[in-house]
Design an enzyme around this catalytic site. Structure first.
Site, PDB file in Angstrom:
ATOM      1  CG  ASP A 124      29.274 -17.768  59.895  1.00 58.07           C
ATOM      2  OD1 ASP A 124      30.120 -18.669  60.664  1.00 58.07           O
ATOM      3  OD2 ASP A 124      29.017 -16.779  59.869  1.00 58.07           O
ATOM      4  CE  LYS A 157      33.277 -15.357  67.537  1.00 57.47           C
ATOM      5  NZ  LYS A 157      32.352 -14.982  66.492  1.00 57.47           N
ATOM      6  CE1 TYR A 194      29.553  -8.728  61.680  1.00 53.70           C
ATOM      7  CE2 TYR A 194      30.655 -10.598  63.183  1.00 53.70           C
ATOM      8  CZ  TYR A 194      30.746  -9.304  62.404  1.00 53.70           C
ATOM      9  OH  TYR A 194      32.086  -8.607  62.560  1.00 53.70           O
TER      10      TYR A 194
HETATM   11  C1  LIG Z   1      32.693 -14.106  65.367  1.00 52.78           C
HETATM   12  C2  LIG Z   1      31.570 -14.547  64.098  1.00 52.78           C
HETATM   13  C3  LIG Z   1      32.418 -14.253  62.885  1.00 52.78           C
HETATM   14  C4  LIG Z   1      33.516 -13.451  62.405  1.00 52.78           C
HETATM   15  O1  LIG Z   1      34.774 -13.964  63.002  1.00 52.78           O
HETATM   16  P1  LIG Z   1      35.977 -12.917  63.442  1.00 52.78           P
HETATM   17  O2  LIG Z   1      36.959 -13.953  63.708  1.00 52.78           O
HETATM   18  O3  LIG Z   1      35.602 -11.999  64.279  1.00 52.78           O
HETATM   19  O4  LIG Z   1      36.341 -12.241  62.037  1.00 52.78           O
HETATM   20  C5  LIG Z   1      31.655 -14.683  61.672  1.00 52.78           C
HETATM   21  N1  LIG Z   1      30.583 -15.393  61.761  1.00 52.78           N
HETATM   22  C6  LIG Z   1      30.007 -15.787  63.101  1.00 52.78           C
HETATM   23  C7  LIG Z   1      28.728 -16.763  63.172  1.00 52.78           C
HETATM   24  C8  LIG Z   1      30.755 -15.199  64.280  1.00 52.78           C
HETATM   25  O5  LIG Z   1      30.032 -15.432  65.287  1.00 52.78           O
END
Ligand SMILES: *Cc1c(COP(=O)(O)O)cnc(C)c1O
Length: 427
Positions: free
Chosen positions: A237, A265, A142
């Site tokens: 990511d 995060k 994701y």
């Molecule tokens: C949480 C997450 C996102 C999206 O971040 P948001 O701050 O919720 O938009 C993108 N990539 C990864 C791997 C994530 O865990």
């Protein structure tokens, strides 16, 4: 009626599904979402005054536990100076310097406000840099909810069993190729077939949005090699695994340098902050230096930066990650023993402060394997633990998170509660 139920009914009148992000709605586990009133350390309390040991930590950011006194102090100190200026501040340089120091593949970095913005911007940059359109992503990863990335995405979508989102034009989705995670052969085939068209490959180097699934070193090495051969931009990511699996993120654990990295995060310490950065020659294509446009009214917001910077400083204390990994390992080992004693098919894995619980005999390595888990059993376990005051992610397709506030007593109390929960499953 409980206060949580009352609030949930009220919420649904003005908020779609009663929540501002889908997985919070408890749709996959059933029952009433808990409305949180306050938190401290490893705990939070819901609207009915019930206390929970928190294993989601806002889905990763709260690595120091909730309301860490030094982070609170850092935020309070800047609050009275102004909430947002729309002009640069010195603290933005400090957090950029800190990020470049901690993640050496990042030579330059730009702050944004969410992980979605980070991945969306990194992709646009990769496309602008290469003058190509096609991107590759992997099943079960994701990367936020930008159109190009909502193609068989994981997380909430996975929970609802939708392969793609409505509202994403086929003309956009067609530029995204989705391959199997950890499948080197398929990756090589894709590059042989259309390598010269690939602007970018984006991957969670430790996947945390289909539950926890580690990439194999061979897979990440193959990504690096193919991107080198074909001039494609490799994006890690690390919004979830950055500052979570190790101080330098998954790229430190695997010893592989991506071209661009997305962070989020932990980097905001619970405030809305995220970032993307990497090779200087690529970052030079961003406005105002280059032709790739990217901007944000609240980017580098002073309150968010204060929380993030203090968090990044505190996670550099000696042994922070050794201790975090040890506590997380203690949790998954305790749960595994408890399940074995109750004869419930179960396995678990952890890396740094991140863990996965699987209702199957062995640790999965792909999205297809994750699907073999017993979600009925997971849901029963989730609710038994919730009743016992332990809050795990409300979906079998999410990872869990331990903070530095989860001490031995808290881990032991969790494992004790799990003995009761597993016994009720076996019965
Ligand atoms: C949480 C997450 C996102 C999206 O971040 P948001 O701050 O919720 O938009 C993108 N990539 C990864 C791997 C994530 O865990």
């Amino acid at each position: 009626m409980s206060k949580n139920q009352e609030l949930f009914e009220r919420a649904q009148r003005t908020i779609p599904g009663g929540v501002n992000s889908p997985v919070r709605a408890f749709r996959s586990v059933g029952g009433t979402p808990r409305f949180i009133e306050r938190a401290q350390g490893a705990y939070f309390w819901d609207a009915d005054g019930k206390r929970y040991i928190d294993y989601i930590g806002s889905w990763g950011p709260m690595i120091l536990g909730h309301v860490h006194p030094e982070v609170l102090d850092a935020v309070q100190r800047v609050l009275a100076n102004g909430f947002s200026f729309g002009a640069p501040t010195e603290a933005e340089i400090e957090i950029a310097e800190e990020i470049c120091k901690l993640v050496p593949s990042i030579e330059q970095v730009r702050m944004v406000s969410s992980g979605t913005e980070a991945t969306m911007s990194a992709l646009r940059l990769a496309r602008g840099f290469t003058n190509r359109s096609r991107i590759i992503k992997f099943e079960g990863c994701y990367h936020g909810h930008a159109d190009s990335l909502l193609v068989k995405a994981g997380s909430g979508l996975l929970t609802f069993g939708n392969p793609t989102s409505a509202g994403v034009p086929a003309d956009i989705a067609k530029h995204t190729t989705v391959l199997e995670y950890n499948n080197v052969e398929q990756l090589n085939e894709a590059f042989s077939a259309f390598g010269a068209e690939i602007a970018s490959v984006i991957v969670e180097p430790v996947a945390g949005n289909m539950n926890l699934v580690r990439a194999t070193p061979e897979f990440l090495n193959a990504l690096r090699e193919r991107c080198n051969e074909y001039g494609s931009v490799l994006i890690f990511d690390e919004v979830m695994c950055g500052f979570r699996v190790a101080l330098g993120g998954a790229q430190q654990v695997y010893g592989i340098k991506p071209d661009l990295t997305c962070l989020g995060k932990v980097i905001g310490g619970g405030m809305p902050a995220a970032a993307f950065g990497g090779r200087r020659d690529i970052m030079a294509h961003l406005a105002p230096l280059g032709g790739v446009y990217q901007a944000g009214t609240l980017s580098g917001n002073p309150i968010a930066v204060a929380a993030g910077l203090k968090t990044l400083q505190l996670i550099q204390r000696p042994c922070f990650y050794d201790d975090l990994a040890k506590q997380t390992r203690k949790l998954v080992d305790g749960l595994t023993r408890a399940a074995r004693d109750a004869k419930v098919p179960f396995s678990a894995d952890s890396i740094g402060g991140m863990f996965g619980l699987y209702f199957m005999d062995s640790v999965p390595g792909s999205f297809a394997q994750i699907q073999q888990g017993d979600t009925k059993r997971f849901n029963a376990f989730f609710h038994a633990m919730l009743d016992a005051g332990v809050y795990f992610a409300p979906s079998a397709f999410e990872a869990g998170f331990v903070s530095s506030a989860h001490d031995d007593g808290i881990i032991d109390a969790t494992v004790d509660a799990a003995r009761g929960a597993f016994a009720s499953l076996a019965a």
